[in-house]
Write a protein that holds these residues in place. Sequence first.
Motif, mmCIF file in Angstrom:
data_model
loop_
_atom_site.group_PDB
_atom_site.id
_atom_site.type_symbol
_atom_site.label_atom_id
_atom_site.label_comp_id
_atom_site.label_asym_id
_atom_site.label_seq_id
_atom_site.Cartn_x
_atom_site.Cartn_y
_atom_site.Cartn_z
ATOM 1 N N LEU A 160 0.846 -1.203 0.000
ATOM 2 C CA LEU A 160 0.000 0.000 0.000
ATOM 3 C C LEU A 160 0.884 1.257 0.000
ATOM 4 C CD1 LEU A 160 -2.763 1.255 -0.018
ATOM 5 C CD2 LEU A 160 -2.961 0.836 2.445
ATOM 6 N N ALA A 161 1.976 1.203 0.763
ATOM 7 C CA ALA A 161 2.892 2.359 0.798
ATOM 8 C C ALA A 161 3.498 2.608 -0.579
ATOM 9 C CB ALA A 161 3.997 2.120 1.833
ATOM 10 N N THR A 162 3.890 1.560 -1.298
ATOM 11 C CA THR A 162 4.476 1.771 -2.632
ATOM 12 C C THR A 162 3.392 2.223 -3.609
ATOM 13 O OG1 THR A 162 4.451 -0.630 -2.909
ATOM 14 C CG2 THR A 162 6.566 0.360 -2.545
ATOM 15 N N ARG A 163 2.181 1.721 -3.443
ATOM 16 C CA ARG A 163 1.091 2.196 -4.310
ATOM 17 C C ARG A 163 0.931 3.713 -4.193
ATOM 18 N NH1 ARG A 163 -5.301 2.062 -2.895
ATOM 19 N NH2 ARG A 163 -5.963 3.117 -4.774
ATOM 20 N N VAL A 164 0.835 4.187 -2.947
ATOM 21 C CA VAL A 164 0.603 5.619 -2.708
ATOM 22 C C VAL A 164 1.830 6.427 -3.142
ATOM 23 C CG1 VAL A 164 0.273 7.328 -0.858
ATOM 24 C CG2 VAL A 164 -1.104 5.226 -0.889
ATOM 25 N N SER A 165 3.002 5.881 -2.891
ATOM 26 C CA SER A 165 4.223 6.582 -3.251
ATOM 27 C C SER A 165 4.354 6.732 -4.778
ATOM 28 C CB SER A 165 5.379 5.791 -2.640
ATOM 29 O OG SER A 165 6.577 6.220 -3.137
ATOM 30 N N HIS A 166 4.063 5.680 -5.535
ATOM 31 C CA HIS A 166 4.106 5.779 -7.006
ATOM 32 C C HIS A 166 3.039 6.765 -7.503
ATOM 33 C CE1 HIS A 166 7.086 2.809 -7.951
ATOM 34 N NE2 HIS A 166 6.434 1.814 -7.412
ATOM 35 N N ARG A 167 1.844 6.617 -6.992
ATOM 36 C CA ARG A 167 0.738 7.469 -7.468
ATOM 37 C C ARG A 167 1.020 8.946 -7.185
ATOM 38 N NH1 ARG A 167 -4.414 6.747 -4.163
ATOM 39 N NH2 ARG A 167 -3.202 8.241 -2.983
ATOM 40 N N ASN A 168 1.477 9.243 -5.976
ATOM 41 C CA ASN A 168 1.740 10.644 -5.620
ATOM 42 C C ASN A 168 2.968 11.202 -6.354
ATOM 43 O OD1 ASN A 168 -0.457 10.437 -4.010
ATOM 44 N ND2 ASN A 168 0.623 10.568 -2.061
ATOM 45 N N THR A 169 3.947 10.352 -6.606
ATOM 46 C CA THR A 169 5.116 10.795 -7.390
ATOM 47 C C THR A 169 4.660 11.158 -8.799
ATOM 48 O OG1 THR A 169 6.617 9.403 -6.119
ATOM 49 C CG2 THR A 169 7.384 10.100 -8.287
ATOM 50 N N GLY A 243 5.214 16.663 0.225
ATOM 51 C CA GLY A 243 3.879 16.083 0.407
ATOM 52 C C GLY A 243 3.624 14.848 -0.451
ATOM 53 N N ILE A 244 4.708 14.238 -0.974
ATOM 54 C CA ILE A 244 4.542 13.027 -1.801
ATOM 55 C C ILE A 244 4.314 11.824 -0.885
ATOM 56 C CG2 ILE A 244 5.694 11.480 -3.449
ATOM 57 C CD1 ILE A 244 7.263 14.006 -4.441
ATOM 58 N N TYR A 245 5.105 11.748 0.174
ATOM 59 C CA TYR A 245 4.912 10.701 1.182
ATOM 60 C C TYR A 245 5.427 11.240 2.507
ATOM 61 C CZ TYR A 245 4.244 6.044 3.068
ATOM 62 O OH TYR A 245 3.760 4.979 3.792
ATOM 63 N N ASP A 246 4.492 11.464 3.431
ATOM 64 C CA ASP A 246 4.899 11.989 4.740
ATOM 65 C C ASP A 246 4.196 11.209 5.843
ATOM 66 O OD1 ASP A 246 2.285 12.987 4.837
ATOM 67 O OD2 ASP A 246 2.876 14.973 4.121
ATOM 68 N N LEU A 247 4.445 11.607 7.074
ATOM 69 C CA LEU A 247 3.888 10.857 8.212
ATOM 70 C C LEU A 247 2.362 10.887 8.225
ATOM 71 C CD1 LEU A 247 6.106 11.655 11.330
ATOM 72 C CD2 LEU A 247 5.817 9.464 10.160
ATOM 73 N N ARG A 248 1.776 12.020 7.796
ATOM 74 C CA ARG A 248 0.316 12.125 7.774
ATOM 75 C C ARG A 248 -0.261 11.116 6.777
ATOM 76 N NH1 ARG A 248 -2.782 12.356 11.032
ATOM 77 N NH2 ARG A 248 -1.796 14.171 11.968
ATOM 78 N N ILE A 249 0.364 11.043 5.607
ATOM 79 C CA ILE A 249 -0.077 10.073 4.592
ATOM 80 C C ILE A 249 0.111 8.655 5.135
ATOM 81 C CG2 ILE A 249 0.493 9.119 2.295
ATOM 82 C CD1 ILE A 249 1.176 12.031 1.445
ATOM 83 N N HIS A 250 1.266 8.418 5.756
ATOM 84 C CA HIS A 250 1.550 7.081 6.300
ATOM 85 C C HIS A 250 0.479 6.676 7.329
ATOM 86 C CE1 HIS A 250 4.019 3.645 7.157
ATOM 87 N NE2 HIS A 250 4.009 3.918 8.442
ATOM 88 N N HIS A 251 0.156 7.596 8.221
ATOM 89 C CA HIS A 251 -0.829 7.314 9.269
ATOM 90 C C HIS A 251 -2.250 7.177 8.701
ATOM 91 C CE1 HIS A 251 -3.739 8.676 12.368
ATOM 92 N NE2 HIS A 251 -2.971 8.029 13.217
ATOM 93 N N ASP A 252 -2.635 8.138 7.838
ATOM 94 C CA ASP A 252 -4.039 8.202 7.381
ATOM 95 C C ASP A 252 -4.341 7.282 6.198
ATOM 96 O OD1 ASP A 252 -4.180 10.236 9.202
ATOM 97 O OD2 ASP A 252 -4.795 11.795 7.782
ATOM 98 N N GLU A 253 -3.347 7.099 5.303
ATOM 99 C CA GLU A 253 -3.650 6.399 4.046
ATOM 100 C C GLU A 253 -3.027 5.009 3.942
ATOM 101 O OE1 GLU A 253 -3.209 8.900 0.527
ATOM 102 O OE2 GLU A 253 -3.398 10.688 1.792
ATOM 103 N N ILE A 254 -2.140 4.695 4.884
ATOM 104 C CA ILE A 254 -1.505 3.366 4.839
ATOM 105 C C ILE A 254 -1.955 2.555 6.057
ATOM 106 C CG2 ILE A 254 0.682 2.088 4.633
ATOM 107 C CD1 ILE A 254 0.244 4.318 2.410
ATOM 108 N N ILE A 255 -1.575 3.046 7.240
ATOM 109 C CA ILE A 255 -1.806 2.259 8.457
ATOM 110 C C ILE A 255 -3.303 2.092 8.743
ATOM 111 C CG2 ILE A 255 -1.355 2.098 10.945
ATOM 112 C CD1 ILE A 255 1.180 1.858 9.199
ATOM 113 N N TRP A 256 -4.023 3.218 8.859
ATOM 114 C CA TRP A 256 -5.415 3.137 9.304
ATOM 115 C C TRP A 256 -6.350 2.402 8.345
ATOM 116 C CZ3 TRP A 256 -7.999 2.749 13.524
ATOM 117 C CH2 TRP A 256 -7.449 3.241 14.706
#
Length: 310
Positions: A160-169, A243-256
Amino acid sequence: MAPISDSTRLLHDLEPVVTENLDRHLAAAKEWMPHEYVPWSLGRDFADLGGDAWDPEQSRLTPVARTALEVNLLTEDNLPSYHREIERAFGRDRAWGAWVHRWTAEEGRHAYCIRDYLLVTRGVDPVELERARMDVMQTGFDAEEKPLLHVLAYVSFQELATRVSHRNTGRYASDPIAEKLLARVATDENLHMVFYRNLVKAALEIDPGPTLRAITDEVVGFQMPGSMIAGFTRKAAQIAKAGIYDLRIHHDEIIWPLLRQWGVFDLEGVGAEGEKARGELADFLTGLDAQATRFEEQRARLEARQAAGS
Ligand SMILES: [Fe+2]
Ligand SMILES: [Fe+2]
């Protein structure tokens, strides 16, 4: 007879879920052609063939977009190590083995289509990139003897982290071709995440206590698979600032989203081990949320100062 280890028993118990999800995956995964995503007409020879050497002026990408694409690519480049890790945990037999090979084949195209794009568009320094690839692959990725449940929890978050990281990049790159390519790669990562997420869900039903322990350990100790890239801390800070991948994204869009999908805080009858793990997880998440907020506030202050100064 030697006792059956927990991982061996789980491999057996989860096998019907692997078969079912492999079938679902194969039906859902659409064939795609990496060469269709690369603007070949922009390509030209480099110096040794009589063309021009790379020069930063040739890149249409901003320095931060270059960094993000490079980190994503180098992460993908380490596939032989990831293959070894999941083959060690899942084995080569039947549905598990079929998944290991299918997953590896799908991952295989990610690095080369991103590299083709970057070389053809002269997006990054090809010499620096090649040296970094050699470095990353020689360092490798080693999860040591991580147990099966921990591997399943880790790869759920990591996909999920790589998905969001590729998409946001892709969005950040401000190039419709890069965006389309990285969105396609992100779709693969999403399907991988769904596969692993479903296995963790099944594991929670079979062995809730140890599975909650594994989830907690992997959330608390999470590191991106590319964290061995030289200068990763500095590069990750630039990526977070943009803002491509930060702690807020990690917490809200990956972990939760995954914890919610698994119903981690709603499950009943998880035993003492499960309750303890869940308590630790809740405490960690409170801290992570606060840390993410502090980072956002700092970033906003810095941006405001920069805007006032310019
Ligand atoms: Fe990938
Ligand atoms: Fe993936």
